[in-house]
Design an enzyme around this catalytic site. Structure first.
Site, PDB file in Angstrom:
ATOM      1  N   SER A 163     -38.629 -60.410  50.476  1.00 55.90           N
ATOM      2  CA  SER A 163     -39.764 -60.466  51.350  1.00 55.90           C
ATOM      3  C   SER A 163     -40.912 -61.609  51.313  1.00 55.90           C
ATOM      4  O   SER A 163     -40.442 -62.548  50.432  1.00 55.90           O
ATOM      5  CB  SER A 163     -40.747 -59.137  50.722  1.00 55.90           C
TER       6      SER A 163
ATOM      7  N   HIS B 203     -42.075 -62.668  54.065  1.00 51.55           N
ATOM      8  CA  HIS B 203     -41.786 -63.435  55.227  1.00 51.55           C
ATOM      9  C   HIS B 203     -42.348 -62.729  56.565  1.00 51.55           C
ATOM     10  O   HIS B 203     -41.911 -62.815  57.513  1.00 51.55           O
ATOM     11  CB  HIS B 203     -40.446 -63.819  55.535  1.00 51.55           C
TER      12      HIS B 203
ATOM     13  N   HIS C  22     -39.471 -70.513  51.103  1.00 54.25           N
ATOM     14  CA  HIS C  22     -39.433 -69.901  49.908  1.00 54.25           C
ATOM     15  C   HIS C  22     -40.081 -71.070  48.964  1.00 54.25           C
ATOM     16  O   HIS C  22     -39.680 -70.905  47.799  1.00 54.25           O
ATOM     17  CB  HIS C  22     -38.039 -69.448  49.232  1.00 54.25           C
TER      18      HIS C  22
END
Lengths: 332, 332
Positions: free
Chosen positions: B55, B57, B220
């Site tokens: 998660s 994104h 990330h």
């Protein structure tokens, strides 16, 4: 230092509108001369809708031009009203013979320029009706003689519902009527963790301490009505929702349309968490959320914050809300 | 200090998915047990599409569940792959008898867990095909034996086109084929003015000077491949578009689908300005942009930056791109 992805700061409005039109060629067209965004395929034989105001609130208004919403958006400079001449051109462009609704957020410059444009339109035999949006509860002084409440994210609800009414063939009085009802019955509250920064500047409109939240901010860098402590998403959302419930006299069994609106740089994870808070707070009071919009619709440049708008979901409004809409920023 | 609108940082994924589902009850449903988001009305008799990953994104992937795109999204913790068990449950939920396409961004954990889930699905007599998305040009080392390129915003194009093919009745091989072609032919490049901050932390993943841009960042918090000087929107966009043109060997007469993607806190005015830059840069090289998406689709928490994804617009892809889609984040 706050940095932004822009070219010459004086070109941001022109360039952003060009980018919007290049990205959405089947939906909208950009007319540089008067900073107008029109539908790519103009509607015929319906009441026209024109809105506009200062820029820096994207996707409002140009991103809401298209089937089921606006016919024309008129863009001023960042946080500055478009001129009366611009609004006049926009009003004429929105007309297809059945008159034009001007949807205007309640700011002195906008009201003045749309009023003049409405008078000019009469000289061209174009009937107009102005609908004032004044939903910002933070500026509700109760003073009848004052400037009144500011217009903020309820504009999206007014434009959506009025747009659907016009698309369905409503006449000028009918569209103005439903638009004014939505405007009259909607209230919004907002808060910021960080103010926005004007393109070309490096400092935000105001500073906040790490433990402070500005409650009741405007969308033009206006300070709020109070500073409250930084808190959880649920607690911050309650600061907005509780006053809205009181002001709208919502009660167990009430049903609302909710707009959870990012003010610029609230990111998707945050807005979804706030949407959950809004639903849970209202459910806890027995208030049903009939429809929800959660996203960035009425921004204030790169302000980090959000607003909540509630509109009582009168039974006749829901079909208008649900009617098809095809704009760059809102489609269903 | 970077502040965020969250409750307990360990709850952000669960709360955001709940908020998404509460806001879009006619489109999606949230199944808390395995962190799945499914269509509110499951499709029948078509190839299923499941995607997922860490998660942070958003709106990817849960915001892309619905008619014409995904059947199921599987959410891991922030920046962490969902488990093989979660993916297994998601794969079964996506199946309606014609097999399941797994769309996987190229990260070790995701590939591993989707692979295991694919094997588990066979035990349930569910056929699967994995489609790997590896579009990030910044990680193209040319090394065949390495981890390969990362998967980023081309995932949106893969999910859209594969979703349309599945909706139109394509079988497992046909959907996998078109999805793999889109993945193979798409490249992305990204840059950041500021890194994202993990919920619960107060410092971003890395620091940048006021005159620095991180080029080739991952989604990330991965550092980029170079630091370039802070510059105008046009100049920064060129830093992304020029390498994409070379890598895809685009030339005068080429036609592309372009995704201008905000990485979290790029605000609408900025993204429209970048969209204009992309169009002008490509037009200057004689490359036509057949379709454009400009918005926040694949974010990296609250990173301030953007990516550009280009996909050659093969003639058979455009009808699939244009086919109806109804998801929380993408609708036409």
């Amino acid at each position: 230092m706050r940095r932004q992805i822009v070219n010459d700061p004086t070109d941001v409005v022109d360039e952003a509108l060009e980018g919007l039109a290049l990205s959405n060629p089947t939906l909208v067209e950009y007319r540089r001369e008067h900073s107008l965004v029109t539908r790519a395929v103009p509607a015929r034989g319906k009441v026209g809708l024109v809105s506009g105001g200062g820029s820096g609130h994207e996707p409002l208004h140009a991103g809401l031009v298209g089937l089921g919403m606006l016919d024309v958006a008129v863009a001023g400079a960042v946080f500055a009203s478009p001129t009366a001449l611009q609004v006049h051109e926009g009003t004429l462009a929105a007309d297809s013979g059945r008159g034009v609704i001007q949807i205007v957020k309640n700011y002195t410059g906008d009201v003045l320029n749309f009023t003049i444009a409405g008078e000019l339109a009469e000289d061209h035999a174009v009937q107009t009706e102005m609908v004032l949006v004044d939903d910002d509860l933070a500026t509700d002084s109760g003073d009848e003689g004052g400037p009144g409440r500011r217009g903020t994210a309820a504009t999206v609800a007014v434009e959506k519902i009025a747009g659907a009414c016009a698309e369905a063939g409503g006449d000028l009085a009918a569209v103005a009527g439903v638009a004014r009802r939505v405007a009259r019955n909607s209230r919004s509250m907002s808060l910021a963790l960080a103010a926005g920064t004007h393109p070309g500047q490096t400092r935000p409109a105001f500073d906040l301490g790490d433990d402070e939240i500005e409650l009741g901010v405007g969308i033009h860098g206006e300070r709020g009505i109070a500073r409250v402590p930084f808190a959880s998403a649920d607690a911050l959302t309650a600061e907005l929702v509780e006053p809205l419930i009181s002001a709208l006299q919502l009660h167990r069994g009430s049903e609302v349309i909710a707009i959870v609106n990012g003010l610029g740089t609230a990111y998707p994870l945050e807005l979804n968490i706030v949407a959950r808070s809004v639903h849970r707070l209202l459910a806890g009071r027995g208030i049903a959320v009939a429809r929800t919009l959660a996203g960035t619709y009425v921004s204030s440049l790169d302000m980090h914050g959000f607003s909540v708008t509630l509109t009582p979901a009168d039974a006749d409004l829901l079909p208008l809300w649900d009617a098809p809409v095809r704009t760059p920023a809102l489609t269903w």
